[in-house]
Design a protein around this motif. Structure first.
Motif, PDB file in Angstrom:
ATOM      1  N   ILE A  96      42.767  -6.699 -38.270  1.00 58.72           N
ATOM      2  CA  ILE A  96      41.582  -7.489 -38.709  1.00 58.72           C
ATOM      3  C   ILE A  96      40.394  -6.878 -37.948  1.00 58.72           C
ATOM      4  O   ILE A  96      40.300  -6.299 -37.040  1.00 58.72           O
ATOM      5  CB  ILE A  96      41.887  -9.058 -38.334  1.00 58.72           C
ATOM      6  CG1 ILE A  96      41.956  -9.087 -36.796  1.00 58.72           C
ATOM      7  CG2 ILE A  96      42.898  -9.616 -39.395  1.00 58.72           C
ATOM      8  CD1 ILE A  96      42.036 -10.811 -36.657  1.00 58.72           C
ATOM      9  N   GLU A  97      39.453  -7.202 -38.618  1.00 64.37           N
ATOM     10  CA  GLU A  97      38.009  -6.597 -37.994  1.00 64.37           C
ATOM     11  C   GLU A  97      37.270  -7.832 -37.991  1.00 64.37           C
ATOM     12  O   GLU A  97      36.987  -8.491 -38.801  1.00 64.37           O
ATOM     13  CB  GLU A  97      37.615  -5.230 -38.998  1.00 64.37           C
ATOM     14  CG  GLU A  97      36.335  -4.680 -38.443  1.00 64.37           C
ATOM     15  CD  GLU A  97      35.939  -3.506 -39.295  1.00 64.37           C
ATOM     16  OE1 GLU A  97      34.910  -2.865 -39.010  1.00 64.37           O
ATOM     17  OE2 GLU A  97      36.595  -3.270 -40.291  1.00 64.37           O
ATOM     18  N   THR A  98      36.342  -7.755 -36.971  1.00 69.52           N
ATOM     19  CA  THR A  98      35.407  -8.621 -36.875  1.00 69.52           C
ATOM     20  C   THR A  98      34.018  -8.050 -36.176  1.00 69.52           C
ATOM     21  O   THR A  98      34.108  -6.846 -35.791  1.00 69.52           O
ATOM     22  CB  THR A  98      35.810 -10.204 -36.338  1.00 69.52           C
ATOM     23  OG1 THR A  98      34.722 -11.095 -36.355  1.00 69.52           O
ATOM     24  CG2 THR A  98      36.179  -9.832 -34.833  1.00 69.52           C
ATOM     25  N   SER A  99      33.063  -8.875 -36.018  1.00 67.37           N
ATOM     26  CA  SER A  99      31.881  -8.393 -35.195  1.00 67.37           C
ATOM     27  C   SER A  99      31.287  -9.510 -34.150  1.00 67.37           C
ATOM     28  O   SER A  99      31.516 -10.783 -34.492  1.00 67.37           O
ATOM     29  CB  SER A  99      30.857  -7.992 -36.208  1.00 67.37           C
ATOM     30  OG  SER A  99      30.316  -9.256 -36.927  1.00 67.37           O
ATOM     31  N   ALA A 100      30.572  -9.237 -33.284  1.00 67.49           N
ATOM     32  CA  ALA A 100      29.682 -10.147 -32.408  1.00 67.49           C
ATOM     33  C   ALA A 100      29.360 -11.199 -33.306  1.00 67.49           C
ATOM     34  O   ALA A 100      29.369 -12.328 -33.327  1.00 67.49           O
ATOM     35  CB  ALA A 100      28.727  -9.506 -31.562  1.00 67.49           C
ATOM     36  N   GLY A 101      28.227 -10.819 -34.327  1.00 61.23           N
ATOM     37  CA  GLY A 101      27.549 -11.760 -35.074  1.00 61.23           C
ATOM     38  C   GLY A 101      28.538 -12.690 -35.918  1.00 61.23           C
ATOM     39  O   GLY A 101      27.841 -13.925 -36.029  1.00 61.23           O
ATOM     40  N   ARG A 102      29.674 -12.179 -36.467  1.00 65.66           N
ATOM     41  CA  ARG A 102      30.625 -13.206 -37.078  1.00 65.66           C
ATOM     42  C   ARG A 102      31.171 -14.388 -36.177  1.00 65.66           C
ATOM     43  O   ARG A 102      31.190 -15.422 -36.491  1.00 65.66           O
ATOM     44  CB  ARG A 102      31.720 -12.325 -37.843  1.00 65.66           C
ATOM     45  CG  ARG A 102      31.408 -11.552 -39.020  1.00 65.66           C
ATOM     46  CD  ARG A 102      32.682 -11.061 -39.717  1.00 65.66           C
ATOM     47  NE  ARG A 102      32.500 -10.511 -40.852  1.00 65.66           N
ATOM     48  CZ  ARG A 102      33.300  -9.903 -41.530  1.00 65.66           C
ATOM     49  NH1 ARG A 102      34.591  -9.980 -41.021  1.00 65.66           N
ATOM     50  NH2 ARG A 102      33.232  -9.474 -42.757  1.00 65.66           N
ATOM     51  N   ILE A 103      31.576 -13.875 -35.008  1.00 64.86           N
ATOM     52  CA  ILE A 103      32.193 -14.745 -34.018  1.00 64.86           C
ATOM     53  C   ILE A 103      30.873 -15.701 -33.619  1.00 64.86           C
ATOM     54  O   ILE A 103      31.197 -16.988 -33.710  1.00 64.86           O
ATOM     55  CB  ILE A 103      32.842 -14.086 -32.875  1.00 64.86           C
ATOM     56  CG1 ILE A 103      33.957 -13.133 -33.146  1.00 64.86           C
ATOM     57  CG2 ILE A 103      33.274 -15.064 -31.823  1.00 64.86           C
ATOM     58  CD1 ILE A 103      34.470 -12.283 -32.154  1.00 64.86           C
ATOM     59  N   GLY A 104      29.841 -15.212 -33.488  1.00 63.22           N
ATOM     60  CA  GLY A 104      28.707 -16.171 -33.198  1.00 63.22           C
ATOM     61  C   GLY A 104      28.463 -17.220 -33.993  1.00 63.22           C
ATOM     62  O   GLY A 104      27.562 -18.143 -33.696  1.00 63.22           O
ATOM     63  N   ARG A 105      28.891 -16.982 -35.365  1.00 64.40           N
ATOM     64  CA  ARG A 105      28.689 -18.105 -36.476  1.00 64.40           C
ATOM     65  C   ARG A 105      29.495 -19.407 -35.833  1.00 64.40           C
ATOM     66  O   ARG A 105      28.740 -20.531 -36.263  1.00 64.40           O
ATOM     67  CB  ARG A 105      29.221 -17.909 -37.727  1.00 64.40           C
ATOM     68  CG  ARG A 105      28.613 -16.867 -38.449  1.00 64.40           C
ATOM     69  CD  ARG A 105      29.385 -16.605 -39.846  1.00 64.40           C
ATOM     70  NE  ARG A 105      28.961 -15.109 -40.269  1.00 64.40           N
ATOM     71  CZ  ARG A 105      29.668 -14.354 -41.359  1.00 64.40           C
ATOM     72  NH1 ARG A 105      30.464 -15.055 -41.537  1.00 64.40           N
ATOM     73  NH2 ARG A 105      29.251 -13.339 -41.678  1.00 64.40           N
ATOM     74  N   LEU A 106      30.431 -19.194 -34.999  1.00 65.90           N
ATOM     75  CA  LEU A 106      30.844 -20.523 -34.301  1.00 65.90           C
ATOM     76  C   LEU A 106      30.235 -21.128 -33.167  1.00 65.90           C
ATOM     77  O   LEU A 106      30.433 -22.243 -32.936  1.00 65.90           O
ATOM     78  CB  LEU A 106      32.192 -20.183 -33.666  1.00 65.90           C
ATOM     79  CG  LEU A 106      33.390 -19.939 -34.805  1.00 65.90           C
ATOM     80  CD1 LEU A 106      34.557 -19.462 -33.915  1.00 65.90           C
ATOM     81  CD2 LEU A 106      33.777 -20.773 -35.806  1.00 65.90           C
ATOM     82  N   ALA A 107      29.033 -20.444 -32.825  1.00 68.73           N
ATOM     83  CA  ALA A 107      28.436 -20.928 -31.749  1.00 68.73           C
ATOM     84  C   ALA A 107      27.299 -22.094 -31.970  1.00 68.73           C
ATOM     85  O   ALA A 107      26.609 -21.775 -32.916  1.00 68.73           O
ATOM     86  CB  ALA A 107      27.647 -19.744 -30.889  1.00 68.73           C
TER      87      ALA A 107
END
Length: 214
Positions: A96-107
């Protein structure tokens, strides 16, 4: 309704498996020419260097994402060394691939604590899904130097503990990696840096000739 670990994960990732399997189903040849050495080194790092996470370090445009795809492809088609340790570590891995921006959506905010909590939620979802479905996930984060401080701190314990280690795999340029992590020896200790040079002219010519369609 409330997010389950599965829905959390699906909201934040791209699955390289799905993209590659689609290509294979269409009967299209999935080829990334060259980069064998770097792809093998990434796979070796996961299997043989416990507590270390491979990081591709090289200039922009040198093809770090293609190497990630090549690693995913090798894992999907089972092109792994014959040693049982490789099958055990990566035999049924999902890429799987993700990014800082995507994970940041949970913040909830940009504060370190909130960014850290977002990373923790993401990594806990990975562990939950691995456990529940008896699979292994390999997570690729491009531009890993864009991870905010709070996320990096939250990720540290997950990157090396034998009990809950995550297969984490990053890419960055040398300069940005240096600037971001120079004051963080504990993070650097958990990383195995793999240099990615730009491809040589003969390699580029080979890529063009092999991918040329009349």
């Amino acid at each position: 309704g409330p997010m389950t670990p599965e829905s959390t994960l699906l909201a934040l990732i791209t699955s390289l498996n799905d993209e590659i399997v689609e290509e294979l189903k269409k009967g299209e040849e999935f080829t990334i020419i060259g980069r064998e050495k770097e792809a093998s080194e990434v796979i070796d790092t996961f299997v043989r260097m416990k507590g270390k996470n491979p990081f591709l370090i090289g200039p922009r445009g040198a093809g770090k994402s293609s190497i990630a795809e090549k690693v995913a492809y090798k894992i999907i088609v089972g092109d792994l060394p014959a040693h049982p340790a490789y099958q055990e570590a990566l035999g049924n891995a999902y890429f799987i691939e993700t990014s800082a921006g995507r994970i940041g959506r949970l913040a909830k905010s940009n504060e370190n604590a909130a960014q850290g909590a977002a990373m923790e939620t993401f990594l806990e979802a990975i562990l939950f899904v691995e456990e529940k479905y008896k699979i292994k996930l390999v997570t690729f984060i491009d531009e890993a130097h864009t991870l905010p401080e709070g996320m990096i701190e939250a990720a540290k314990p997950y990157l090396e503990s034998k009990r809950r280690a995550i297969n984490f795999f990053g890419a960055s340029t040398a300069g940005e990696f240096q600037i971001k992590f120079k004051d963080n020896p504990a993070f650097i200790r958990r990383v195995h840096q793999i240099g990615v040079a730009e491809q040589s002219i003969p390699e580029v010519i080979e890529i063009i000739t092999k991918s040329w369609a009349p």
